[in-house]
Design a protein around this motif. Sequence first.
Motif, PDB file in Angstrom:
ATOM      1  N   LEU A 121       0.834  -1.204   0.000  1.00 14.74           N
ATOM      2  CA  LEU A 121       0.000   0.000   0.000  1.00 14.74           C
ATOM      3  C   LEU A 121       0.870   1.256   0.000  1.00 14.74           C
ATOM      4  CD1 LEU A 121      -2.857  -0.933   2.519  1.00 14.74           C
ATOM      5  CD2 LEU A 121      -3.105  -0.496   0.064  1.00 14.74           C
ATOM      6  N   ALA A 122       1.928   1.241   0.789  1.00 15.31           N
ATOM      7  CA  ALA A 122       2.818   2.405   0.873  1.00 15.31           C
ATOM      8  C   ALA A 122       3.516   2.665  -0.456  1.00 15.31           C
ATOM      9  CB  ALA A 122       3.856   2.189   1.981  1.00 15.31           C
ATOM     10  N   ILE A 123       4.021   1.599  -1.074  1.00 16.83           N
ATOM     11  CA  ILE A 123       4.717   1.740  -2.351  1.00 16.83           C
ATOM     12  C   ILE A 123       3.747   2.200  -3.436  1.00 16.83           C
ATOM     13  CG2 ILE A 123       5.956   0.491  -4.165  1.00 16.83           C
ATOM     14  CD1 ILE A 123       7.183  -1.241  -1.925  1.00 16.83           C
ATOM     15  N   SER A 124       2.543   1.633  -3.418  1.00 15.43           N
ATOM     16  CA  SER A 124       1.531   2.037  -4.401  1.00 15.43           C
ATOM     17  C   SER A 124       1.136   3.498  -4.224  1.00 15.43           C
ATOM     18  CB  SER A 124       0.284   1.161  -4.275  1.00 15.43           C
ATOM     19  OG  SER A 124       0.583  -0.175  -4.598  1.00 15.43           O
ATOM     20  N   ILE A 129       2.317  -6.073 -17.561  1.00 13.79           N
ATOM     21  CA  ILE A 129       2.928  -6.691 -16.375  1.00 13.79           C
ATOM     22  C   ILE A 129       2.671  -5.838 -15.136  1.00 13.79           C
ATOM     23  CG2 ILE A 129       5.115  -7.322 -15.270  1.00 13.79           C
ATOM     24  CD1 ILE A 129       6.191  -7.925 -18.120  1.00 13.79           C
ATOM     25  N   LEU A 130       2.893  -4.532 -15.269  1.00  9.56           N
ATOM     26  CA  LEU A 130       2.694  -3.622 -14.132  1.00  9.56           C
ATOM     27  C   LEU A 130       1.243  -3.636 -13.664  1.00  9.56           C
ATOM     28  CD1 LEU A 130       4.867  -0.575 -15.272  1.00  9.56           C
ATOM     29  CD2 LEU A 130       5.450  -2.313 -13.570  1.00  9.56           C
ATOM     30  N   GLU A 131       0.326  -3.712 -14.632  1.00 10.06           N
ATOM     31  CA  GLU A 131      -1.101  -3.737 -14.284  1.00 10.06           C
ATOM     32  C   GLU A 131      -1.456  -5.043 -13.574  1.00 10.06           C
ATOM     33  OE1 GLU A 131      -5.491  -3.342 -16.411  1.00 10.06           O
ATOM     34  OE2 GLU A 131      -3.684  -2.903 -17.559  1.00 10.06           O
ATOM     35  N   LYS A 132      -0.944  -6.166 -14.074  1.00 11.40           N
ATOM     36  CA  LYS A 132      -1.244  -7.465 -13.462  1.00 11.40           C
ATOM     37  C   LYS A 132      -0.729  -7.541 -12.021  1.00 11.40           C
ATOM     38  CE  LYS A 132      -1.499 -10.640 -17.443  1.00 11.40           C
ATOM     39  NZ  LYS A 132      -0.862 -11.830 -18.059  1.00 11.40           N
ATOM     40  N   LEU A 133       0.473  -6.999 -11.809  1.00  9.90           N
ATOM     41  CA  LEU A 133       1.098  -7.102 -10.493  1.00  9.90           C
ATOM     42  C   LEU A 133       0.793  -5.899  -9.606  1.00  9.90           C
ATOM     43  CD1 LEU A 133       4.585  -8.531 -11.548  1.00  9.90           C
ATOM     44  CD2 LEU A 133       2.552  -9.778 -10.798  1.00  9.90           C
ATOM     45  N   GLN A 134       0.011  -4.943 -10.144  1.00  6.85           N
ATOM     46  CA  GLN A 134      -0.375  -3.732  -9.410  1.00  6.85           C
ATOM     47  C   GLN A 134       0.845  -2.965  -8.916  1.00  6.85           C
ATOM     48  OE1 GLN A 134      -3.156  -5.336  -6.447  1.00  6.85           O
ATOM     49  NE2 GLN A 134      -4.849  -4.783  -7.783  1.00  6.85           N
ATOM     50  N   ARG A 178       3.734   0.312  -9.884  1.00  6.59           N
ATOM     51  CA  ARG A 178       3.667   1.649 -10.472  1.00  6.59           C
ATOM     52  C   ARG A 178       4.664   1.852 -11.614  1.00  6.59           C
ATOM     53  NH1 ARG A 178       6.148   6.166  -8.171  1.00  6.59           N
ATOM     54  NH2 ARG A 178       6.562   4.857  -6.383  1.00  6.59           N
ATOM     55  N   ASP A 179       5.876   1.289 -11.493  1.00  6.08           N
ATOM     56  CA  ASP A 179       6.887   1.540 -12.512  1.00  6.08           C
ATOM     57  C   ASP A 179       7.911   0.406 -12.545  1.00  6.08           C
ATOM     58  OD1 ASP A 179       8.618   1.985 -10.320  1.00  6.08           O
ATOM     59  OD2 ASP A 179       8.123   4.112 -10.290  1.00  6.08           O
ATOM     60  N   ARG A 180       8.894   0.524 -13.443  1.00  7.41           N
ATOM     61  CA  ARG A 180       9.872  -0.552 -13.625  1.00  7.41           C
ATOM     62  C   ARG A 180      10.783  -0.714 -12.404  1.00  7.41           C
ATOM     63  NH1 ARG A 180      11.604  -0.100 -18.805  1.00  7.41           N
ATOM     64  NH2 ARG A 180      13.383  -1.481 -18.475  1.00  7.41           N
ATOM     65  N   THR A 181      10.985   0.352 -11.635  1.00 11.85           N
ATOM     66  CA  THR A 181      11.791   0.241 -10.416  1.00 11.85           C
ATOM     67  C   THR A 181      11.108  -0.684  -9.422  1.00 11.85           C
ATOM     68  OG1 THR A 181      12.663   2.477 -10.713  1.00 11.85           O
ATOM     69  CG2 THR A 181      12.848   1.515  -8.513  1.00 11.85           C
ATOM     70  N   GLN A 182       9.801  -0.482  -9.246  1.00 13.21           N
ATOM     71  CA  GLN A 182       9.051  -1.365  -8.351  1.00 13.21           C
ATOM     72  C   GLN A 182       9.061  -2.798  -8.859  1.00 13.21           C
ATOM     73  OE1 GLN A 182       5.096  -0.034  -7.504  1.00 13.21           O
ATOM     74  NE2 GLN A 182       5.751   1.860  -6.541  1.00 13.21           N
ATOM     75  N   LEU A 183       8.971  -2.960 -10.179  1.00 15.80           N
ATOM     76  CA  LEU A 183       8.989  -4.306 -10.765  1.00 15.80           C
ATOM     77  C   LEU A 183      10.320  -4.989 -10.489  1.00 15.80           C
ATOM     78  CD1 LEU A 183       7.816  -6.570 -12.486  1.00 15.80           C
ATOM     79  CD2 LEU A 183       8.588  -5.331 -14.526  1.00 15.80           C
ATOM     80  N   ALA A 184      11.412  -4.258 -10.621  1.00 20.14           N
ATOM     81  CA  ALA A 184      12.741  -4.832 -10.378  1.00 20.14           C
ATOM     82  C   ALA A 184      12.873  -5.299  -8.927  1.00 20.14           C
ATOM     83  CB  ALA A 184      13.820  -3.805 -10.705  1.00 20.14           C
ATOM     84  N   ILE A 185      12.408  -4.461  -7.996  1.00 12.31           N
ATOM     85  CA  ILE A 185      12.457  -4.821  -6.579  1.00 12.31           C
ATOM     86  C   ILE A 185      11.573  -6.038  -6.314  1.00 12.31           C
ATOM     87  CG2 ILE A 185      11.840  -4.040  -4.251  1.00 12.31           C
ATOM     88  CD1 ILE A 185      12.497  -1.188  -5.227  1.00 12.31           C
ATOM     89  N   TYR A 186      10.382  -6.005  -6.890  1.00 15.54           N
ATOM     90  CA  TYR A 186       9.388  -7.079  -6.723  1.00 15.54           C
ATOM     91  C   TYR A 186       9.944  -8.415  -7.209  1.00 15.54           C
ATOM     92  CZ  TYR A 186       4.767  -9.331  -7.259  1.00 15.54           C
ATOM     93  OH  TYR A 186       3.696 -10.168  -7.169  1.00 15.54           O
ATOM     94  N   TYR A 187      10.676  -8.379  -8.325  1.00 15.61           N
ATOM     95  CA  TYR A 187      11.113  -9.618  -8.969  1.00 15.61           C
ATOM     96  C   TYR A 187      12.333 -10.244  -8.287  1.00 15.61           C
ATOM     97  CZ  TYR A 187      11.703 -12.965 -12.770  1.00 15.61           C
ATOM     98  OH  TYR A 187      11.782 -14.111 -13.489  1.00 15.61           O
ATOM     99  N   LEU A 188      13.104  -9.452  -7.515  1.00 18.46           N
ATOM    100  CA  LEU A 188      14.333  -9.960  -6.915  1.00 18.46           C
ATOM    101  C   LEU A 188      14.078 -11.202  -6.063  1.00 18.46           C
ATOM    102  CD1 LEU A 188      16.110  -6.674  -5.799  1.00 18.46           C
ATOM    103  CD2 LEU A 188      16.848  -8.244  -7.576  1.00 18.46           C
ATOM    104  N   LYS A 189      14.945 -12.167  -6.181  1.00 18.40           N
ATOM    105  CA  LYS A 189      14.793 -13.394  -5.407  1.00 18.40           C
ATOM    106  C   LYS A 189      15.868 -13.459  -4.333  1.00 18.40           C
ATOM    107  CE  LYS A 189      11.380 -15.172  -7.710  1.00 18.40           C
ATOM    108  NZ  LYS A 189      10.986 -14.004  -8.468  1.00 18.40           N
TER     109      LYS A 189
END
Length: 200
Positions: A91-94, A182-187, A189-200
């Motif tokens: 919620l905070a990141i969004s 991809i951003l819409e499916k995972l809710q 905001r941007d590619r930075t959030q996607l990169a953080i989200y995807y990190l394993k």
Amino acid sequence: MKILIVDDDTLVCQSLKILLSREKNMEIIGTAANGAEAIDSCRRKAPSVVLMDIQMPVMDGIQATRQIKVEWPQIHVMMLTTFKDEKNIRLAISAGAEGYLIKSTGVSNMAEQIRALVSGSSILDAEVLRQLTGPAEKKELEQLTPREKDIASLVAQGLSNREIAEQLYLSEGTVRNTLSIILEKLQLRDRTQLAIYYLK
């Protein structure tokens, strides 16, 4: 840099004010006890950074962050809270927060993270990052197609749209459109959030 501290605990506000004031190039321009006061302070004092708690009376930190980022997108918001649950983090990141730290973070480390935030980095506490990269996230990634997973993986590796297009033999437009999906499916905001989200 000018810092506004937002927390309904007066002791927390005063302690952070004293300790962060000792850090180089950090000026504490005020404190606020809730989100509504934070917005008013942003209007009157124009801070460069807001340290924002989440659970507060009148208006919580998530609502305040969302409004601050709409009205003053140049202001950096760092969540500073005791909450480590995935729901509040997302919620905070969004809402637009660029950073999320736990209150147990040492002041010198906190100061370093604030500087990194202002310089353009997205800051997540180690415990927070573990929440975002746990098993629940892997399940959410299953909704992506193989092509979408490939693009998400390359974004996480830091590749630009052009580089991804060249590597996957796609047009830049296709990469850009797929990234939006991809951003819409995972809710996110941007590619930075996607990169953080995807990190394993």
